[in-house]
Design a protein around this motif. Structure first.
Motif, PDB file in Angstrom:
ATOM      1  N   PHE A 142       0.812  -1.229   0.000  1.00  0.00           N
ATOM      2  CA  PHE A 142       0.000   0.000   0.000  1.00  0.00           C
ATOM      3  C   PHE A 142       0.833   1.261   0.000  1.00  0.00           C
ATOM      4  O   PHE A 142       0.311   2.366   0.057  1.00  0.00           O
ATOM      5  N   ARG A 143       2.154   1.080  -0.038  1.00  0.00           N
ATOM      6  CA  ARG A 143       3.084   2.203  -0.170  1.00  0.00           C
ATOM      7  C   ARG A 143       2.877   3.280   0.892  1.00  0.00           C
ATOM      8  O   ARG A 143       2.813   4.464   0.588  1.00  0.00           O
ATOM      9  N   LEU A 144       2.718   2.858   2.135  1.00  0.00           N
ATOM     10  CA  LEU A 144       2.626   3.841   3.203  1.00  0.00           C
ATOM     11  C   LEU A 144       4.025   4.046   3.780  1.00  0.00           C
ATOM     12  O   LEU A 144       4.894   3.189   3.656  1.00  0.00           O
ATOM     13  N   MET A 145       4.225   5.173   4.438  1.00  0.00           N
ATOM     14  CA  MET A 145       5.543   5.480   5.003  1.00  0.00           C
ATOM     15  C   MET A 145       5.857   4.523   6.150  1.00  0.00           C
ATOM     16  O   MET A 145       5.043   4.381   7.065  1.00  0.00           O
ATOM     17  N   PRO A 146       7.052   3.934   6.153  1.00  0.00           N
ATOM     18  CA  PRO A 146       7.405   2.991   7.229  1.00  0.00           C
ATOM     19  C   PRO A 146       7.321   3.627   8.615  1.00  0.00           C
ATOM     20  O   PRO A 146       6.857   3.005   9.567  1.00  0.00           O
ATOM     21  N   PHE A 147       7.733   4.883   8.694  1.00  0.00           N
ATOM     22  CA  PHE A 147       7.724   5.560   9.989  1.00  0.00           C
ATOM     23  C   PHE A 147       6.313   5.573  10.573  1.00  0.00           C
ATOM     24  O   PHE A 147       6.080   5.227  11.729  1.00  0.00           O
ATOM     25  N   ILE A 148       5.350   5.959   9.736  1.00  0.00           N
ATOM     26  CA  ILE A 148       3.981   6.099  10.203  1.00  0.00           C
ATOM     27  C   ILE A 148       3.363   4.736  10.494  1.00  0.00           C
ATOM     28  O   ILE A 148       2.723   4.529  11.525  1.00  0.00           O
ATOM     29  N   VAL A 149       3.550   3.806   9.561  1.00  0.00           N
ATOM     30  CA  VAL A 149       2.952   2.483   9.727  1.00  0.00           C
ATOM     31  C   VAL A 149       3.425   1.857  11.036  1.00  0.00           C
ATOM     32  O   VAL A 149       2.624   1.362  11.837  1.00  0.00           O
ATOM     33  N   THR A 150       4.732   1.908  11.285  1.00  0.00           N
ATOM     34  CA  THR A 150       5.239   1.220  12.466  1.00  0.00           C
ATOM     35  C   THR A 150       4.971   2.027  13.734  1.00  0.00           C
ATOM     36  O   THR A 150       4.911   1.470  14.820  1.00  0.00           O
ATOM     37  N   LEU A 151       4.769   3.331  13.575  1.00  0.00           N
ATOM     38  CA  LEU A 151       4.340   4.119  14.728  1.00  0.00           C
ATOM     39  C   LEU A 151       2.962   3.649  15.156  1.00  0.00           C
ATOM     40  O   LEU A 151       2.675   3.487  16.350  1.00  0.00           O
ATOM     41  N   GLY A 152       2.111   3.394  14.161  1.00  0.00           N
ATOM     42  CA  GLY A 152       0.786   2.876  14.450  1.00  0.00           C
ATOM     43  C   GLY A 152       0.846   1.492  15.069  1.00  0.00           C
ATOM     44  O   GLY A 152       0.247   1.234  16.115  1.00  0.00           O
ATOM     45  N   SER A 153       1.623   0.603  14.445  1.00  0.00           N
ATOM     46  CA  SER A 153       1.633  -0.762  14.961  1.00  0.00           C
ATOM     47  C   SER A 153       2.326  -0.816  16.316  1.00  0.00           C
ATOM     48  O   SER A 153       2.029  -1.692  17.131  1.00  0.00           O
ATOM     49  N   MET A 154       3.214   0.120  16.587  1.00  0.00           N
ATOM     50  CA  MET A 154       3.821   0.187  17.914  1.00  0.00           C
ATOM     51  C   MET A 154       2.736   0.282  18.981  1.00  0.00           C
ATOM     52  O   MET A 154       2.748  -0.434  19.983  1.00  0.00           O
ATOM     53  N   SER A 155       1.770   1.156  18.733  1.00  0.00           N
ATOM     54  CA  SER A 155       0.700   1.359  19.700  1.00  0.00           C
ATOM     55  C   SER A 155      -0.257   0.167  19.722  1.00  0.00           C
ATOM     56  O   SER A 155      -0.676  -0.304  20.789  1.00  0.00           O
ATOM     57  N   ILE A 156      -0.579  -0.329  18.537  1.00  0.00           N
ATOM     58  CA  ILE A 156      -1.516  -1.454  18.453  1.00  0.00           C
ATOM     59  C   ILE A 156      -0.953  -2.669  19.181  1.00  0.00           C
ATOM     60  O   ILE A 156      -1.629  -3.316  19.987  1.00  0.00           O
ATOM     61  N   VAL A 157       0.317  -2.971  18.912  1.00  0.00           N
ATOM     62  CA  VAL A 157       0.911  -4.171  19.490  1.00  0.00           C
ATOM     63  C   VAL A 157       1.075  -4.022  21.000  1.00  0.00           C
ATOM     64  O   VAL A 157       0.891  -4.977  21.753  1.00  0.00           O
ATOM     65  N   ARG A 158       1.381  -2.816  21.434  1.00  0.00           N
ATOM     66  CA  ARG A 158       1.478  -2.590  22.883  1.00  0.00           C
ATOM     67  C   ARG A 158       0.120  -2.855  23.530  1.00  0.00           C
ATOM     68  O   ARG A 158       0.014  -3.507  24.574  1.00  0.00           O
ATOM     69  N   GLY A 159      -0.913  -2.342  22.869  1.00  0.00           N
ATOM     70  CA  GLY A 159      -2.266  -2.589  23.378  1.00  0.00           C
ATOM     71  C   GLY A 159      -2.572  -4.074  23.422  1.00  0.00           C
ATOM     72  O   GLY A 159      -3.081  -4.599  24.424  1.00  0.00           O
ATOM     73  N   ALA A 160      -2.205  -4.765  22.365  1.00  0.00           N
ATOM     74  CA  ALA A 160      -2.447  -6.211  22.301  1.00  0.00           C
ATOM     75  C   ALA A 160      -1.724  -6.924  23.435  1.00  0.00           C
ATOM     76  O   ALA A 160      -2.248  -7.871  24.033  1.00  0.00           O
ATOM     77  N   ALA A 161      -0.516  -6.458  23.754  1.00  0.00           N
ATOM     78  CA  ALA A 161       0.263  -7.088  24.822  1.00  0.00           C
ATOM     79  C   ALA A 161      -0.469  -6.953  26.151  1.00  0.00           C
ATOM     80  O   ALA A 161      -0.575  -7.916  26.929  1.00  0.00           O
ATOM     81  N   LYS A 162      -1.016  -5.757  26.396  1.00  0.00           N
ATOM     82  CA  LYS A 162      -1.729  -5.535  27.660  1.00  0.00           C
ATOM     83  C   LYS A 162      -2.997  -6.364  27.722  1.00  0.00           C
ATOM     84  O   LYS A 162      -3.366  -6.912  28.758  1.00  0.00           O
ATOM     85  N   TRP A 163      -3.652  -6.494  26.578  1.00  0.00           N
ATOM     86  CA  TRP A 163      -4.872  -7.291  26.495  1.00  0.00           C
ATOM     87  C   TRP A 163      -4.543  -8.764  26.772  1.00  0.00           C
ATOM     88  O   TRP A 163      -5.206  -9.436  27.555  1.00  0.00           O
TER      89      TRP A 163
END
Ligand SMILES: Nc1ncnc2c1ncn2[C@@H]1O[C@H](COP(=O)(O)OP(=O)(O)OP(=O)(O)O)[C@@H](O)[C@H]1O
Ligand SMILES: [Mg+2]
Lengths: 500, 336
Positions: free
Chosen positions: B132-153
């Protein structure tokens, strides 16, 4: 009268490479001096020293009789020494006007005066009679237009000395004429010109005197009018170059590549031609006619909108460069800085990238084999470099081009799509490249040669097609073309004008 | 060129390459020298404490998690990207592993599942970035938060402890603290994986493609490199490394904690940069990244041993990073 610019004993080394080993030259006000030399002779380095991009290791420079030693290009520009670099140096995201005044923005207290900026840009663009929109982003321009923007940028500051490093290498006829007109006007205003080109005819048009560099030293010079081109070439190369367009006899075989009413994203609109094995097919046209886009569409870099490309009689609906390369089709890009080369990687890596299998074992590259192969190709192509591990960005422009071209030969492509293959290459090496193209044809390879340099097309091709506004308007054997007819066809005039 | 000047240029090229790989080692040597001369607050020479074999063993163990993460990060950075989700993946993987251990999975299954989960996150990042040609910085900034949330869950908002007898714990267990050898398996794992990654990056065809994509994507495409696939593979491999680092994190703490490893991705990036990589892609050294990780661990450990306050450590590490980049820049300027 004191000379405008006087250099003596300029030396500059990069590590172990002595790029300049004592260069002296002199230009008077309103004089145009041609600086001539082989690839890697040190021309660009000398000009970069002059324009403040490099500082010399030794030697003196006088500007209007006063010592001149710019710390950086900006200071040089302020002193009235402006330079147009061999490689384009524009900021792609900014507009034309913003690029033109970059670093010398009009305004106060750090705020840019937008109206003044635009006015300045419009003024110099008008002087060039370029028709480039000052508000367009640079990324939307063609290379030729970008080149004009570079020139405009040099003119903003009323230069006393203007240095042009191969300024016409991406321009075609009309634009070149424009440029020469501008240069003539500047010269009459007393601006001194230093003009670097591998096209000696151009040097004769623009300049009165010349100086020849070889291996970083001044080896000769004089009046262009009273010196024969043969003599100039002899000085340059250090030997006789007998045949500028060597032809290798080759036989034309079965059809390989055919374009049927091919249309791409915007261009080409309707490209139709076919080439056979062992044929050298030239493609001529003005900048923007769609020649580059045609090659890119064939190669799978741009999408096909309609029509088809047939390779060996089969047509694929969608293709990618990777598939094309596997099928033996290779492309040489016209823009080696942006697309052609990995500038911060080594010569060996760049040369072998498309075909690593022969030098590897189980998916791993064998360093020995890689080194040996790269070396032998560098020798064959006469690439001037320290060794095969040198970053390709450190080579002179012409030597970079040789490596880019060498990659296609190493790939053993059956179909070579060459977009301006001799851009920036010196006379002797050009002849070597034509020889290679001829040999490739003799081995049964098909070559498409896109070029804006008519003598080259007439000298090496078997067939020439002309593109005009996205369409191929005429395809004829080379014997039926003249320089005049090619230009007429390219600008869309009737082909039946009398031959000049 | 005369024979002597070719000779000279050969030497020059060799010297340059030496500096290129030697850069981080040079830093390590300097830091080592510093601790060899320094004394702690009680006048004890640091060479007897910080540089003692048993302490170096501790530092090595402390290097492992960042080190293995830095291997993946090197691939990503050389390919011209960045992965900010690394720290979150480490935390999430450790919680995930802990849950599996508690659920009674066999050790082999736990290891595979955790690594696969890490690779899965990487694959998702890679898909968003390359397809999808999104910027790596932004994509992984997003997944950083998502995965952290998943860890807490996954951890129901708290740490999940595992029994000390679990074989997973043995991965990072220090059995004989008084001697340098034997080293815990985790250290050997890092070294072996480092060797493999270095070989792949430098010498394999895939590695050449990674470098090409990072150096100039347009050129890579022109040369027939499958840019998308390469990027996808790079992010997946990096995720795999982060997952493995998470497993070792679990082993070390004997619990899966969803709140650990915050900012760990920055340590990894710092290690890669100290190791001589450029964030604009196309250059980087695996060996350098490992040395960089070790250097940072040594600095942290050493300065606290000689009794310097925590803030001094942080300042020093920051300076080292900037120094490393500055040195690199200077070396490049030398060439032009
Ligand atoms: N930044 C650099 N680092 C190392 N060597 C360099 C660097 N720039 C130029 N050189 C070397 O200096 C020599 C002269 O290069 P230069 O670019 O001046 O040649 P040139 O005459 O402009 O050639 P061309 O016609 O191909 O543009 C070459 O051997 C080149 O490899
Ligand atoms: Mg040049």
């Amino acid at each position: 009268m004191t000379p405008r610019l006087q250099l003596s004993g300029i030396r500059k080394a990069f590590g172990a490479t002595q790029a300049l080993g004592g260069v002296s030259l002199e230009v008077g006000p309103g004089e145009a001096l041609a600086v001539i030399g082989e690839n890697g002779a040190g021309k660009s380095t000398l000009m970069k020293v002059l324009s403040g991009a490099h500082s010399p290791d030794a030697g003196t420079m006088l500007l209007d009789g006063r010592p001149y030693s710019p710390a950086d290009p900006l200071e040089a520009r302020r002193c009235g020494v402006a330079m147009i670099y061999q490689e384009l140096n524009l900021v792609q995201h900014l507009t034309v006007a913003e690029n033109i005044v970059l670093g010398v923005e009009p305004g106060r207290w750090g705020w840019v005066n937008r109206r003044e900026r635009r006015a300045q840009a419009v003024r110099v663009l008008a002087e060039l009679q370029s028709g480039v929109d000052p508000d367009a982003p640079v990324s939307a321009l063609t290379i030729a237009q970008q080149q004009l923007v570079e020139i405009a940028r040099a003119l903003v500051h009323e230069p006393r000395v203007l240095i042009l490093d191969e300024p016409t290498s991406s321009l075609t006829g009309v634009d070149v004429e424009h440029l020469f007109g501008v240069l003539e006007r500047l010269r009459q205003r007393g601006v001194s010109l230093l003009y670097i080109s591998h096209f000696l005819e151009e040097c004769q048009r623009v300049c009165t005197r010349f100086t020849v560099l070889r291996d970083g030293r001044t080896v000769g010079g004089g009046d262009l009018a009273s010196t024969s081109l043969d003599q100039v070439i002899r000085w340059m190369v250090g030997r006789e170059v007998k045949d500028l367009y060597p032809r290798t006899p080759h036989e034309i075989g079965a059809p390989v590549l055919a374009l049927n009413a091919l249309a791409g994203r915007e261009k080409p609109r309707c490209a139709r031609f076919s080439i056979r094995a062992g044929e050298i097919f030239g493609l001529f046209g003005l900048i923007g006619a769609g020649r580059t886009e045609t090659l890119r569409t064939v190669f799978g870099l741009d999408p096909v909108r309609s029509g088809e490309v047939q390779l060996d009689g089969r047509s694929e609906t969608s293709t990618t460069p990777a598939r094309r390369l596997r099928a033996g089709v290779a492309l040489l890009s016209e823009d080696r800085k942006r697309e052609g080369l990995l500038l911060n990687r080594s010569i060996a890596e760049n040369l072998l990238l498309t075909r690593l299998h022969p030098v590897s074992w189980c998916g791993f590259v064998r360093p020995q084999a890689e080194r040996r192969t790269a070396r032998s190709w560098m020798d064959q192509l006469e690439v001037r470099a320290q060794n095969e591990h040198q970053a390709i960005g450190e080579l002179s422009g012409g030597n970079q081009q040789k490596v880019a071209f060498g990659r296609l030969l190493y790939h053993q492509a059956r179909v070579l799509l060459l977009d301006e293959p001799t851009r920036g290459i010196d006379v002797g090496s050009k002849a070597a490249i034509y020889l290679r193209i001829g040999q490739a044809a003799a081995q049964g390879r098909a070559v498409v040669l896109v070029s804006s340099y008519i003598p080259e097309l007439l000298g090496v091709c078997d067939t020439i097609g002309v593109m005009c506004r996205g369409e191929i308007t005429a395809v004829r054997p080379v014997a039926d073309w003249t320089e005049h007819a090619l230009i007429a066809a390219a600008i869309g005039q009737s082909l039946d004008i009398p031959h000049a | 060129m005369t024979p002597s000047s070719t000779h000279l240029s050969e030497w020059n090229a060799r010297l340059k390459r030496l500096v290129q790989i030697g850069g981080p080692f040079l830093g390590l040597l300097l830091v080592g020298l510093f601790f060899a001369l320094a004394h702690d607050e009680f006048g004890e020479p640091a060479r007897n404490t910080v540089l003692a074999a048993r302490n170096l063993k501790t530092v090595l163990v402390q290097t492992v998690i960042v080190g293995i993460g830095a291997l993946g990060m090197t691939l990503v950075i050389v390919a011209g990207g960045i992965d900010l989700s690394a720290g979150s993946v480490v935390a999430c993987a450790s919680v995930f592993g802990a849950r599996l251990v508690v659920a009674g999975w066999p050790t082999g299954g736990v290891v595979l599942a955790v690594i696969a989960a890490g690779a899965g996150v990487g694959l998702l990042n890679g898909t968003l970035i390359s397809v999808f040609r999104l910027m790596p910085f932004i994509v992984t900034l997003g997944s950083m938060s998502i995965v952290r949330g998943a860890a807490k869950w996954l951890g129901v908002n708290q740490a999940v402890s595992i029994p000390r007898e679990s074989p997973v714990v043995a991965l990072m267990a220090v059995n004989d603290p008084d001697h340098f050898l034997p080293l815990p398996p985790g250290v050997w794992l890092m070294l072996a994986l480092g060797g493999l990654t270095a070989l792949v990056l430098r010498q394999s065809i895939f590695g050449r493609h990674i470098v090409a994509v990072g150096s100039n994507e347009a050129t890579a495409r022109l040369c027939g490199v499958r840019v998308r696939t390469t990027k996808l593979a790079v992010y997946a491999l990096a995720g795999l490394c982060f997952g493995l680092a998470g497993l070792l994190q679990l082993s070390r703490l004997t619990q899966g904690d969803p709140t650990v490893a915050v900012g760990l991705e920055l340590d990894m990036i710092a290690a890669v940069v100290i190791g001589g990589a450029s964030l604009s892609g196309g250059t980087g050294s695996v060996l350098g990244a490992l040395v960089g990780a070790f250097l940072m661990a040594l600095l942290r450990n050493g300065t606290s041993q000689i009794g310097w306050p925590n803030y001094v450590q942080e300042i020093i590490i920051g300076l080292v990073i900037i120094l490393a980049v500055g040195l690199d820049k200077w070396r490049q300027n030398k060439r032009t």
